[in-house]
Design a protein around this motif. Structure first.
Motif, PDB file in Angstrom:
ATOM      1  N   ARG A   1       6.501 -38.928  19.511  1.00  0.00           N
ATOM      2  CA  ARG A   1       5.947 -37.582  19.704  1.00  0.00           C
ATOM      3  C   ARG A   1       4.461 -37.495  19.348  1.00  0.00           C
ATOM      4  O   ARG A   1       4.027 -36.655  18.561  1.00  0.00           O
ATOM      5  N   GLY A   2       3.710 -38.399  19.943  1.00  0.00           N
ATOM      6  CA  GLY A   2       2.265 -38.365  19.781  1.00  0.00           C
ATOM      7  C   GLY A   2       1.753 -39.015  18.517  1.00  0.00           C
ATOM      8  O   GLY A   2       0.537 -39.020  18.270  1.00  0.00           O
ATOM      9  N   GLU A   3       2.645 -39.588  17.710  1.00  0.00           N
ATOM     10  CA  GLU A   3       2.213 -40.299  16.511  1.00  0.00           C
ATOM     11  C   GLU A   3       2.580 -41.764  16.642  1.00  0.00           C
ATOM     12  O   GLU A   3       3.690 -42.115  17.042  1.00  0.00           O
TER      13      GLU A   3
ATOM     14  N   PRO B   1      -2.423 -40.289  14.744  1.00  0.00           N
ATOM     15  CA  PRO B   1      -2.157 -39.550  15.988  1.00  0.00           C
ATOM     16  C   PRO B   1      -2.813 -40.257  17.163  1.00  0.00           C
ATOM     17  O   PRO B   1      -3.860 -40.905  17.016  1.00  0.00           O
TER      18      PRO B   1
ATOM     19  N   SER C   1      -3.393 -39.832  21.647  1.00  0.00           N
ATOM     20  CA  SER C   1      -3.168 -39.080  22.883  1.00  0.00           C
ATOM     21  C   SER C   1      -3.402 -39.932  24.121  1.00  0.00           C
ATOM     22  O   SER C   1      -3.143 -39.491  25.235  1.00  0.00           O
ATOM     23  N   ASN C   2      -3.939 -41.150  23.914  1.00  0.00           N
ATOM     24  CA  ASN C   2      -4.155 -42.030  25.063  1.00  0.00           C
ATOM     25  C   ASN C   2      -4.263 -43.481  24.586  1.00  0.00           C
ATOM     26  O   ASN C   2      -4.209 -43.755  23.382  1.00  0.00           O
TER      27      ASN C   2
ATOM     28  N   GLY D   1       4.931 -42.098  26.186  1.00  0.00           N
ATOM     29  CA  GLY D   1       4.171 -40.862  26.093  1.00  0.00           C
ATOM     30  C   GLY D   1       2.731 -41.145  25.763  1.00  0.00           C
ATOM     31  O   GLY D   1       2.303 -42.301  25.641  1.00  0.00           O
ATOM     32  N   SER D   2       1.926 -40.079  25.633  1.00  0.00           N
ATOM     33  CA  SER D   2       0.499 -40.206  25.319  1.00  0.00           C
ATOM     34  C   SER D   2      -0.201 -41.154  26.294  1.00  0.00           C
ATOM     35  O   SER D   2      -1.065 -41.939  25.911  1.00  0.00           O
TER      36      SER D   2
ATOM     37  N   LEU E   1       6.041 -45.401  18.996  1.00  0.00           N
ATOM     38  CA  LEU E   1       5.378 -44.179  19.421  1.00  0.00           C
ATOM     39  C   LEU E   1       6.390 -43.041  19.362  1.00  0.00           C
ATOM     40  O   LEU E   1       7.425 -43.087  20.030  1.00  0.00           O
TER      41      LEU E   1
ATOM     42  N   ASP F   1      -6.984 -44.252  22.004  1.00  0.00           N
ATOM     43  CA  ASP F   1      -6.620 -43.883  20.630  1.00  0.00           C
ATOM     44  C   ASP F   1      -5.755 -44.963  20.002  1.00  0.00           C
ATOM     45  O   ASP F   1      -5.896 -45.289  18.817  1.00  0.00           O
TER      46      ASP F   1
END
Length: 748
Positions: A148-150, A68, A70-71, A102-103, A146, A74
């Motif tokens: 959906r956040g994964e 996972p 989020s930025n 995303g993220s 990437l 990560d």
């Protein structure tokens, strides 16, 4: 590392289902479909097998890690945690591909940079060694997707895309990718047909992609057997012994397949420039004994002479990117349909098309259709069984008639009944096709034939062989149709926005289907263009580059027309009476032709015995054309051609002329002229300048085709002005009295 890996296989959009079937057959387990990809699980041996044998995949990605994020931090940390020493030497090279957003990462270049930094930092040694970047041929190609956040971090086992088989070093203008061609063949049933010893023909083979892919399937040749460099070649997790075993098995299967009697696989291509490149590709694939390529049009391709032989006809007709392609494409599809019905009875056919509506014009129904994508272009694959009950003949047949047709087909007889009238076997194909016109197409054909009969008598009597035979007589068929000897020039008026575009296109196809029959011309000699409201010099701009000129005659002179390269042909047919009037009045006179275009009026003046002629136009292209028109008739002396803006030229000229002709554009601008010419605003100044050059007793003819034009009333106070529009229209333009307006001006 585990002995079982998660794998992602990417593919062109629309091939997911086929790829899932293929990959499952090659050993992929727990297969699931995604957009332009599938996923599943397998051991390394299956991953290698997928690389070697998949005819449909673009890439085989081995998932190293999911995590996972989020930025960007990560992302960096997740990649850093992989033990990259298991995959790449510190002195090796890598390339990174990043997809998704995303993220906090909305730029794929930035995302790829973070992945690269993490790998390099992990492998950097105390002595400063670190991996380098090589986008073309890296030791390791890493992909991060990437979703959906994964983050899904993968190793690309394939290296370069698997569609690049290595045999196609030469290609045409718009080739199908090899894996898309293979998918079409698989969906069309070629593996089944080939296993039964069937034949294959491609009547528009280009550089032979369908042919090679079909032969590779039939001969059991792994599509990437000849690839030397893979994405796993320098991977530290690579198991060479396992790969060598699989590669040796594939070699043995290919040798066994090629040792079999070759199937009959033939390609035909109209463009002679593609024949040798196609043969070169076939030779590189090692399939010259299986495949033969010939030059020939669609209407001439021949299936195997053995009457008992059946197989598959597969093709990818051109899509038509330019306005005006509709006619040639329609007739191409019609010719294909005719050839299938006449020469390929009981064969199967697969037509891959970006224009499904044209597929309906082949005169034979498809029993299945599949949606595909060719890049960003939505396409359809039409599957056809070439049998009489699938023929579209325009009539309803009883079960007894259908049974009789099947019996005749089995006996090798052709085209049983059409429109409840028996068609003899030696009847011309055009007669057979006539029954296939739609109701609207037949109405249009009837109108054309009526016009041709009436106008043909007048044209023969007057010695006219270039004339308008139809001009939007039926409002729903908004076309202007002109005959130029045995050529037909069609202009489609752009339909109003209130008309459904699909209905407008269907009517256009109905009309185009009717034109060759009604006018008894070769389909190849029908040229179509779209005429919309023009601005500036748009109507004179080049639309094609064929450079094909046709010689026509009018009033005893020869003129050159170009039916393909420009919206107008070089000869305004509606001005025929004015040109002939100029010819009658030109004897001994000094003639001036302003906005002369291709100087057709000048040729008539010279033919009429003009003492001298001067022709002025801004376009060098049209002045060169004018020079050719004059030379064609033996007129070279005393015929001056001047390049320049007419208004500026007139203001500077000091000659006198006895006969002047002016036919200006409605609106014109150019880098070579000052300002903009507007015929409504500027015609007074133009006529005053021209009348100042008119000799005593001289005549000026002024014409234009701006429908809202109003001649300035003040001109009548200075000159004798007579409108002669009605006398300058021949019968072929009697239905369109507003095609132009014309005036005769003399000094008071």
């Amino acid at each position: 590392m585990s002995d079982r890996y998660e794998l992602f296989l990417t593919c062109p959009k629309g091939l997911e289902g086929l790829l899932a079937e293929e990959a499952t057959g090659l050993g992929l387990e727990e297969t699931r479909e995604h957009t332009s990809a599938i996923r599943g699980f397998a051991e390394l041996e299956t991953a290698y097998r997928l690389c070697l044998w998949s005819r449909l995949a673009n890439r085989v990605l081995l998932v190293l890690k999911r995590f996972p994020m989020s930025n960007a931090d990560d992302l960096y940390q997740g990649v850093l945690e992989v033990d990259w020493a298991e995959h790449l030497e510190p002195t090796g090279s890598l390339a990174v591909e990043f997809s998704g957003n995303g993220s906090g990462i909305d730029n794929t270049h930035f995302g790829a940079l973070k992945v690269k930094d993490a790998i390099v930092d992990k492998l950097r040694t105390a002595t400063g060694d670190r991996p380098s970047i090589d986008k073309m041929n890296p030791d390791l190609r890493i992909h991060l997707r990437l979703d959906r956040g994964e983050a899904i971090l993968s190793l690309d086992l394939s290296g370069h895309s698997l569609h690049q088989r290595g045999y196609r070093l030469q290609q045409g203008a718009a080739p199908l990718k090899e894996n898309l061609a293979a998918a079409i063949l698989i969906r069309a049933g070629w593996p089944r047909i080939a296993a039964a010893g069937g034949a294959l023909a491609d009547p528009m083979c280009g550089v032979g992609t369908f042919l090679v892919e079909a032969a590779m399937i039939a001969a059991d040749i792994a599509p990437n057997l000849k690839r030397e460099r893979w994405g796993f070649s320098a991977w530290l997790g690579h198991v060479p012994a396992l790969w060598k075993k699989l590669h040796a098995e594939a070699l043995a299967r290919a040798e066994a397949g090629l040792a079999k009697p070759p199937l009959w696989i033939r390609g035909y291509e109209a463009d002679p420039r593609l024949i040798q490149p196609g043969r070169n590709n076939i030779e590189r694939a090692g399939l010259s004994n299986w495949i033969k390529v010939y030059q020939g049009e669609v209407a001439t391709f021949e299936p195997r002479p053995d009457q008992n032989q059946t197989g598959l006809v597969v093709c990818n007709p051109p899509y038509g990117e330019r306005l005006g392609d509709e006619a040639s494409l329609l007739y191409l599809y019609q010719n294909l349909g005719e050839r299938l019905r006449q020469a390929c009875m009981n064969w199967e056919a697969a037509v891959f098309t970006g224009a499904p509506d044209l597929g309906k014009r082949m005169g034979i129904r498809s029993h299945k259709q599949y949606a595909f994508w060719n890049g960003a272009l939505p396409c359809k694959l039409l599957l056809i069984k070439v049998q009489p009950e699938q023929f579209v003949t325009g009539e309803r047949r009883t079960p007894e008639q259908r049974e009789r047709e099947r019996e005749q087909a089995a006996l090798g007889q052709s085209e049983p009944e059409v429109d409840n009238k028996k068609v003899e076997s030696n009847q011309a194909p055009a007669q057979i096709e006539q029954a296939r016109l739609s109701e609207g197409g037949q109405m249009f054909a009837n109108r054309l034939q009526k016009n041709l009969k009436l106008l043909g008598k007048w044209a023969r009597r007057e010695g006219v062989n270039c004339y308008r035979v139809y001009d939007a007589d039926m409002p729903e068929y908004a076309l202007a149709i002109d005959l130029y000897h045995d050529w037909v020039h069609v202009q489609e008026y752009a339909p109003p926005r209130s008309i459904d575009p699909e209905k407008a296109q269907a009517r256009l196809f109905d009309a185009l289907a009717a034109i060759p029959q009604a006018l008894n011309v070769d389909k190849a000699k029908v040229i179509i263009k779209r005429r919309e409201r023009q601005s500036g010099t748009k109507q004179y701009e080049r639309q094609a580059t064929q450079g094909r000129f046709t010689e026509v005659s009018e009033g005893g002179v020869k003129l050159l027309v170009n039916l393909t390269d420009y919206l107008d042909t070089g000869l305004f047919l509606d001005h025929r009476p004015l040109r002939l009037r100029i010819q009658r009045e030109a004897a001994g006179k000094r003639f001036l032709n302003l906005y002369c275009y291709t100087a057709t009026a000048t040729v008539h003046a010279a033919k009429g015995g003009a003492r001298s002629t001067t022709s002025v136009d801004l376009s060098k292209t049209y002045l060169d054309w004018a020079r050719r028109n004059l030379s064609l008739n033996g007129f070279s002396d005393k015929n001056r051609l001047e390049q320049g803006d007419v208004m500026t030229w007139l203001a500077a000229d000091r000659e006198e002329y006895d006969l002047i002709f002016i036919d200006p554009p409605t609106f014109s601008n150019s880098k070579r002229m000052e300002g903009v010419f507007d015929v409504q605003r500027d015609h007074v100044e133009l006529l005053d300048l021209a009348m100042a050059r008119l000799a005593a007793g001289g005549v000026l003819y002024f014409s234009n085709n701006f429908r809202k034009f109003q001649l300035d009333e003040g001109l009548a106070a200075r000159y004798v002005v007579e409108e002669i529009s009605a006398t300058t229209l021949d019968p072929d333009f009697a239905r369109n009295s507003k095609i132009h307006r014309a005036w005769r001006l003399t000094a008071r």
